[in-house]
Design an enzyme around this catalytic site. Structure first.
Site, PDB file in Angstrom:
ATOM      1  N   GLU A 471      -3.156 -47.497 -12.403  1.00  9.36           N
ATOM      2  CA  GLU A 471      -4.422 -48.624 -12.484  1.00  9.36           C
ATOM      3  C   GLU A 471      -5.567 -47.865 -13.139  1.00  9.36           C
ATOM      4  O   GLU A 471      -6.282 -48.293 -13.680  1.00  9.36           O
ATOM      5  CB  GLU A 471      -4.358 -49.231 -11.446  1.00  9.36           C
ATOM      6  N   GLU A 758       0.052 -44.094  -1.567  1.00 16.41           N
ATOM      7  CA  GLU A 758      -0.706 -45.642  -1.558  1.00 16.41           C
ATOM      8  C   GLU A 758       0.162 -46.337  -0.530  1.00 16.41           C
ATOM      9  O   GLU A 758      -0.570 -47.128   0.099  1.00 16.41           O
ATOM     10  CB  GLU A 758      -0.264 -46.074  -3.138  1.00 16.41           C
TER      11      GLU A 758
END
Length: 872
Positions: A471, A758
């Site tokens: 991202e 993450e």
């Protein structure tokens, strides 16, 4: 004395005509007075005289009016507690182009028509010019819609990378200023290169291109000043030669570079005049990205026989190599974070699929809803993270310049002989000064801290991004939960100030903000998620925390219109869905039941809620944040003398607290093993004194039933250890920290992580700083270092767990503070170093406290902690 101007060390091209100066004291106990003097061209423009004050931060310039390009030399003299003056310390700052009329250059672009679905080579611009000898000063002011790199007489201008940086190009465009005096000759060539960057390149989660436009452009103004005061300006315009036949055939921030080293730019064409973008270029007043650590790999042969370079550390940065070849030989490189379970190179943990051609809203919806199989036409992976290099004859040297990757491993495909010593990975991140260090007797905890620091480095590149691969977006929730950890590890004042302005640019008229700032396309997705509590609240919580750490009321005032608008948005969203229906209870007017919310986000899989249109309501999280944010807003409004606002915000804070207690703090609601549902009300002070012990004890039970494994997601992970400590259970907090089973921080360390993952399972990005927010607890609780106000600290170390010793140093806005402790024979020996011109309240483990002045202080006391019994 660490002199700073607007948080920067000798800034060139500063964007404010009334900057503030700061310093740290060295020597002595107390600063009793200061004197700041400033000169411009040898003439005094500001002299404070002797000011009786212990203040050493944010002293505003109050001299003669300053103009664009002014260089100001300033000094400070301090007086100590004996009334003795110290030696004068000196620094300087130089203003940039403050007035739009200062820009006389014209925007230029390459002489071609960009195609919607085509990727274009790097543009090259050049101009030759003559100057008189012996200039006294030369400055290059430059920006671009795209990424630029400048060379003067064959030498690169400056060491800033990936400029002009990431902003919402629709509303804000930054420029940089460079001192090029030493690069000038009488006969000169100025060369500019221009790549896609954030403006036109592949960005965001699904890699859309042309988000801000199809035509990249550059603006440059070289000003040469001579001894007689005359100025010669070389400015971009149609007289610049141009071509795009140089070696870099494709340059994309995320996809990579395609290079043919046999090619050189011909400059056979001419630059095309380009339309100026809407925003006038302004100074970033921020630290710039630079190349930092350089890592050399080991050569690995995978089970299938493929050649992989292992750099031993997951980073975000450039790849460089040196190789001897024949013209036409090729080298293909793909970069990734991990090897798969079979030991093979993979990019699967961060790649998505997208249309191979530019796409519109229909494709966006399909991508957002996970329906890639319905896309029409060919698709491709995003990001590609690859380099295709075609060699020239002889030695080839290369380093990416317009692409930055998240990687530890590089898959090498070539017929050439590979020597790992000829390759290097170069970390690239914003040039923030390291301010904090922590070390203890537990190697795993030490590695956790370094993993967090590396994840911060990998994601703090002009914007606090979530990950440097898939991202690379400025998610608001991630940045707000990590703020204090970031501030302990590095000097993030200028960096976060810039990003707060990105948040301001990102706010809608309703007061709502996108979940991602700056804007990076996919408005439907990020605007829909923008009102998510914990994410949108960054517009209040980050300025608030910035204020408390850096004592910067001016930034608070600048951000207040944004915060006030968000408060109005919250008020408009409070209350039941059906506004016309009678309230079941008066406090239900303060329930927050409307809107789309991401919730806790990435709890361990067993607790994780579905996120989507038909996901569960988030009334608990939303009402908690309504209280928490309004409480902070009330304090801000009171400090800024807005009593009516403060009263309104306090009403909603108290109302939301009552509503939360009524709906979510019943005995049944808190009888849960879902840690976030217990951590949040304790952390946000939503629990009254009567029920606090019950909720605390239930949290301890929930942690123990999971064998001290972490059970929280993004929003509550920063709070879980502090809440346990505040509940007089640091023993449980330490056991959770030191737990080596998944999910847990040290389980990742034991699995070989060199950055923070993450998700707890390690299935997604392996470089996501958010869960590393636990490191705040290492500094402010294990070591016990906290800023309590201007020139004041609270030092209260909390020994525990298996740790036999721990130490931390923090270069605070008021100077370096340090704490170390060691356990010895059921006693704790503590050393605290308090910087000059500050005081500290010392809280010892035996419960005693004392206030001490600057200096080194040693203590020894009994380790008095005893866990209280849990009763449910």
């Amino acid at each position: 004395m660490r002199l700073r101007t607007e948080y920067l060390d000798r800034p060139l091209g500063l964007g404010t005509a009334s900057p503030r100066v700061s310093w740290n004291c060295e020597g002595g106990i107390t600063q009793t007075a200061y004197r700041v003097r400033a000169t411009r061209d040898g003439e005094t423009v500001w002299d404070t005289g002797t000011v009786r004050s212990d203040r050493m931060t944010h002293i505003p310039y109050a001299g003669a009016p300053l103009r664009s390009r002014d260089r100001v030399e300033w000094s400070v003299t301090l007086w100590d507690e004996q009334g003795e003056a110290g030696e004068q310390s000196q620094s300087w700052f130089e203003l940039g182009l403050l007035d739009p009329a200062d820009w006389t250059a014209s925007w230029i672009a390459g002489d071609y028509t960009p195609k919607r679905s085509r990727r274009h080579p790097v543009d090259h611009f050049r101009k030759s010019f003559h100057t008189h000898p012996d200039p006294v000063r030369a400055r290059l002011y430059i920006t671009a819609c795209g990424l630029y790199e400048a060379h003067l007489n064959g030498r690169r201008v400056g060491d800033a990378q990936l400029t002009p940086g990431s902003t919402d190009y629709r509303t804000r465009l930054h420029y940089q200023a460079y001192d090029v005096t030493e690069l000038l000759r009488q006969e000169n060539q100025l060369e500019l290169q221009l790549a896609d960057g954030w403006y036109r390149g592949s960005i965001g989660c699904f890699g859309p291109t042309n988000v801000f436009g199809r035509q990249t452009r550059v603006l440059a103004q070289l000003e040469i000043t001579f001894a007689d005061g005359t100025r010669h300006t070389v400015a971009t315009g149609p007289e610049f030669a141009w071509s795009n036949d140089g070696p870099i055939r494709l340059a994309d921030l995320k996809d990579g570079e395609r290079v043919d080293a046999r090619m050189t730019p011909s400059y056979a064409g001419a630059a095309r005049p380009a339309k100026a973008p809407a925003p006038v270029p302004t100074a970033s007043d921020n630290v710039t990205p630079r190349m930092r650590e350089r890592l050399v790999p080991e050569l690995v042969t995978t089970p299938s026989g493929r050649t992989v370079l292992d750099f031993g550390q997951n980073i975000a940065g450039f790849l460089e190599f040196r190789i001897h070849a024949k013209a036409g030989d090729t080298l293909d490189l793909r970069l990734g974070e991990i090897l798969d379970e079979q030991g093979e190179f993979t990019q699967a943990n961060f790649q998505k699929r997208k249309p191979a051609r530019s796409f519109g809203k229909v494709a966006e919806v399909l991508l957002m809803t996970g329906k890639e199989n319905l896309l029409r036409g060919p698709t491709q992976n995003t990001p590609e993270q690859q380099i295709h290099y075609t060699c020239r004859d002889g030695e080839n040297t290369y380093r990416t310049r317009f692409a930055v990757f998240g990687f530890r491993y590089v898959l090498v495909e070539t017929d050439l002989e590979i020597n790992p010593e000829d390759f290097a990975a170069v970390a690239v991140y914003s040039d923030m000064e390291q301010t904090g260090s922590f070390e203890c007797s537990h190697p795993g905890v030490n590695r956790l801290l370094e993993n967090t620091r590396w994840s911060m480095k990998g994601n703090f590149l002009d914007v606090p991004t979530d990950c440097p691969t898939r991202e690379r977006l400025g998610w608001t929730g991630d940045a707000q939960v990590f703020f204090h950890t970031a501030a302990y590890l590095m000097d993030v004042a200028a960096f976060y100030r810039k990003w707060i302005r990105d948040l301001q640019d990102n706010q809608a008229p309703s007061g709502k903000v996108s979940a991602v700032a700056p804007y990076n396309g996919f408005g439907m997705l990020y605007e829909k998620t923008g009102g998510s509590v914990g994410w949108a609240d960054a517009v209040v919580l980050i300025p608030y925390r910035f204020w408390k750490r850096y004592d910067d009321e001016a930034l608070l005032r600048e951000a207040y219109p944004m915060m006030r608008a968000y408060a109005q948005y919250l008020i408009s969203m409070a209350g039941p869905e059906n506004r016309r229906a009678p309230l079941a209870h008066p406090d239900d007017a303060y329930l927050y039941v409307r809107g789309f919310h991401l919730g806790e986000w990435l709890e361990p899989a067993e607790f994780r809620d579905h996120v989507g249109k038909n996901g569960p309501p988030r009334t608990e999280e939303a009402t908690a944040y309504l209280h928490y944010t309004m409480r902070h807003l009330a304090e801000i409004a009171d400090a800024l003398d807005h009593p009516d606002d403060a009263a309104t915000y306090q009403e909603y804070a108290e109302g939301a607290r009552r509503a939360y207690q009524r709906h979510f703090l019943t005995a049944d609601a808190t009888d849960t093993d879902r840690q976030a549902k217990l951590v949040r009300p304790l952390a946000f002070d939503l629990v009254d004194d009567m029920n606090r012990s019950r909720v605390e004890d239930r949290l301890v039970t929930a942690v123990e039933k999971r064998h001290y494994r972490v059970g929280t997601g993004f929003l509550s992970t920063p709070f879980v250890l502090p809440v346990l400590t505040d509940a007089d259970r640091p023993d449980v907090a330490y056991r959770m920290l030191e737990n080596r089973r998944t999910p847990g921080w040290l389980a990742e360390v034991d699995a070989g992580a060199t950055t923070i993952w993450e998700d707890w399972e390690g299935e997604a990005s392996h470089n996501h700083y958010s869960p590393g927010a636990v490191c705040q607890w290492l500094f402010d609780t294990v070591a016990g270092i906290r800023i309590e106000g201007r020139n004041r600290f609270r030092i209260q170390p909390t020994p525990g767990g298996s740790l036999t010793h721990a130490s931390a140093q923090y270069l605070s806005p008021y100077g370096p503070v340090a704490v170390s402790w060691r356990r010895a024979a059921e006693r704790v020996e503590i050393t605290a170093t308090v910087p000059p011109n500050t005081t500290a309240e010392i809280g010892l483990p035996d419960g005693t406290t004392q206030v001490v002045p600057a200096g080194v202080h040693q203590f020894a006391c009994a380790e008095a902690f005893r866990p209280r019994e849990v009763s449910l």
